[in-house]
Scaffold this active site. Structure first.
Site, PDB file in Angstrom:
ATOM      1  N   HIS F  18      50.967  -5.763  40.479  1.00 53.71           N
ATOM      2  CA  HIS F  18      49.673  -5.202  40.845  1.00 53.71           C
ATOM      3  C   HIS F  18      48.649  -6.323  40.934  1.00 53.71           C
ATOM      4  O   HIS F  18      48.914  -7.472  40.633  1.00 53.71           O
ATOM      5  CB  HIS F  18      49.215  -4.094  39.875  1.00 53.71           C
ATOM      6  N   CYS F  37      43.246 -11.468  36.587  1.00 53.72           N
ATOM      7  CA  CYS F  37      43.885 -10.224  37.036  1.00 53.72           C
ATOM      8  C   CYS F  37      43.604  -9.932  38.502  1.00 53.72           C
ATOM      9  O   CYS F  37      44.185  -9.020  39.081  1.00 53.72           O
ATOM     10  CB  CYS F  37      43.421  -9.039  36.182  1.00 53.72           C
ATOM     11  N   HIS F  41      49.959 -10.258  40.297  1.00 49.16           N
ATOM     12  CA  HIS F  41      50.856 -10.558  39.167  1.00 49.16           C
ATOM     13  C   HIS F  41      51.651  -9.277  38.868  1.00 49.16           C
ATOM     14  O   HIS F  41      51.803  -8.438  39.748  1.00 49.16           O
ATOM     15  CB  HIS F  41      50.063 -11.076  37.965  1.00 49.16           C
ATOM     16  N   HIS F  43      53.839  -6.607  35.601  1.00 51.44           N
ATOM     17  CA  HIS F  43      54.093  -6.245  34.210  1.00 51.44           C
ATOM     18  C   HIS F  43      55.379  -5.435  34.084  1.00 51.44           C
ATOM     19  O   HIS F  43      55.801  -4.793  35.050  1.00 51.44           O
ATOM     20  CB  HIS F  43      52.949  -5.377  33.648  1.00 51.44           C
ATOM     21  N   ASP F  81      58.721   1.988  39.921  1.00 53.40           N
ATOM     22  CA  ASP F  81      59.589   0.897  39.470  1.00 53.40           C
ATOM     23  C   ASP F  81      59.960  -0.026  40.623  1.00 53.40           C
ATOM     24  O   ASP F  81      60.347   0.434  41.697  1.00 53.40           O
ATOM     25  CB  ASP F  81      60.869   1.468  38.843  1.00 53.40           C
ATOM     26  N   HIS F  82      59.819  -1.312  40.366  1.00 53.01           N
ATOM     27  CA  HIS F  82      60.111  -2.329  41.377  1.00 53.01           C
ATOM     28  C   HIS F  82      59.280  -2.099  42.636  1.00 53.01           C
ATOM     29  O   HIS F  82      59.769  -2.183  43.751  1.00 53.01           O
ATOM     30  CB  HIS F  82      61.621  -2.391  41.674  1.00 53.01           C
ATOM     31  N   GLU F 129      50.641  -2.005  28.883  1.00 52.78           N
ATOM     32  CA  GLU F 129      50.705  -3.007  29.952  1.00 52.78           C
ATOM     33  C   GLU F 129      51.342  -4.300  29.468  1.00 52.78           C
ATOM     34  O   GLU F 129      51.920  -5.055  30.248  1.00 52.78           O
ATOM     35  CB  GLU F 129      49.289  -3.273  30.464  1.00 52.78           C
TER      36      GLU F 129
END
Lengths: 141, 141, 141, 141, 141, 141
Positions: F18, F37, F41, F43, F81-82, F129
């Site tokens: 994100h 942020c 990047h 998480h 996811d992914h 996070e």
């Protein structure tokens, strides 16, 4: 220049019941030997399998992690999760399902799937029985 | 067929104060060397001891985990928990209680109890000082 | 439509020594009361601070996490990390540094920096003393 | 008497985006090879670096942990945290940023700072990609 | 000025087997309802008990943590560790030992020891069944 | 006698990229506001959903955990996811994907599946996070 060798580890978790009891010993001997573990109880088990191999210069991978994950799920998770290890897992019946014995059995199960795991060699199976206890098996010597 | 060799690890936790300070150095040298660790502070320590040995074909165990647990509690936990390592633990007095020094001292304490630990050999002592720092000692070479 | 209210929590860790000892009690009373905690020891402490507030419709944030992190580091980490809580932290001197007392003190330290924390209100301070023990303070009632 | 040899490990964490994609393969081949990892996603990475060396008889340390921490922050954290590994990290551009490739790259980055790390030798870099997956690199053979 | 109110939480862990099975339902209904949990399996359980109360101005404590620890060990750990919950724990026999039912039963066990827990009130029992599943009970309403 | 009310929580994990960036602000304002942020990047996210309800006297359950798990996988895991949260998840496009905004969006996704979740009410969505940062959303007030 040599190709780098890397170890890759994947973990799966399952929940199972077990009891440490040796049929060739008396009830008293079993209790003396295994103490509270002689009683039926259970654990959330963690299992780590480590594969070692050269990093493919094109893909950047030792092995496709999806393959290791599938083998571990088919050979370990599907067989053991939500089961009574002493009775429900055919390849454990007749064994005392200590963490040591599980690690050896899991090694053998994954090793039998070697053809699905590329050029890597298995170097370690870790069985984590609780947050303070685990065992490592590095294969037959 | 050879008997499988497995490593078994048990962890104990204790909470203690320590201070990194070397009597043979000046106050300035100590501060320069150890920085904030020169000040009295403390940790929740984790200690893992690993024993390696053949898996008994009858019991399925390298060693009875209860024995390792008892040795670790008597030799490490009882001596160090809720203590000031620099002053309250006789076998640490005069040493600088870094994680490295603790790992070596714990090794020696457990090794002295070898007769309580069956045929296994000790292969590793890990001292976990915080969630980002730990050391491993594999014994005298 | 109302603006959603969200709780945001940040954690900082520090390592410190402490001793539970009450000056108004005798040595025997202290030992009876605090047991092993009466001896100088230490912990890796975790501190969580929770702020509650409306989510800004433009930024998507209750508060800039960087601000909470800076306040916690200045007020808690810098004061307590690698310190002896009973003697080295001016605002703890004279108090018995139980987890309860630390939680209240940390609340007061962060509350005094309210102007740096936007429109949010503090709703909880958690002090984690070990992996089995923690306390929560929700502020003066 | 020989000087004890100890391994010391420090961990740093960073958050980054990555995508497994190999420029020399077609889009279809990439998708078949990397599956969901072919899509842009990200992780909270943990990186452990282990140094092995003799314990200094005066200081009780293999190395000053502050030095290892500084090298890891400068070489790894500052370069990778809150970055897109495929594009923002010059020494990763053109590589497929699998955990294996990262471990090798981090090894090289830290090894280039050997002069800051005393007499120790690096023995392991672990890259933890998620709570179930990690890799270990033990250096060029 | 009011006395601050703080919540204090202690955690104990135990390992046990269980099986979700309701005697008033048929085998088919049990399987349909509980799925894999209908089979005998087990967990490493974590149990947290939270007590809320005023912080004693002299001792700095809500309650002596040793008292809470002793009650939890006597009422929960000693009864359930290394046991088959469906059969070995008298006060669970006849119940379906879901995490929900355990939380309520543990609450009742600890509540019956109220006289050992000072002026505090119990506010929460958390039962952690695996790393992805837990329940909280806040007492009878 | 009243039926006990229990909270049941399930956690799912996913890995995603994100970037915190607000289209209505300039590049400079975005950088000033979000700092690191603002860069792409990622998480490993943990998401906990908590349901509260009466414990069924027959089944011993608030809800069948399998149902909650399926809803969370379908509504959250499969979507996120992914993935790159800013672009790949239709119901997040145009939003700034802070943890706060994710918690609210996940709440709405699960709430839309209420008919699959029995009589329980949702009381909390936690988005974790990183190991030091998480948010909690308790629903519209």
């Amino acid at each position: 220049m040599t190709v780098p060798i890397v170890d890759i580890t994947h973990r799966e978790d399952f929940s199972a019941a077990h009891r440490l009891h040796c049929d060739s010993l008396s009830a008293e001997e079993n209790l003396a030997l295994y103490g509270p573990c002689n009683t039926l109880h259970g654990h959330n088990y963690g299992v780590e399998v480590t594969l070692r191999g050269p990093v493919d210069p094109v893909t950047g991978m030792v092995i496709n992690l999806v393959d290791l994950m599938r083998v571990m799920r088919e050979e370990i998770f599907d067989a053991c999760d939500h089961k009574f290890l002493n009775e429900d897992v055919p390849w454990l019946v007749g064994l005392v399902p200590t963490a040591e014995v599980l690690a050896i059995a899991f090694w053998d199960r994954v090793a039998a799937r070697r053809s699905d795991l590329g050029d890597s060699e298995m170097t370690r199976v870790r069985v984590i029985e609780s947050r303070n206890n685990f065992v490592d098996y590095h294969g037959p010597s």
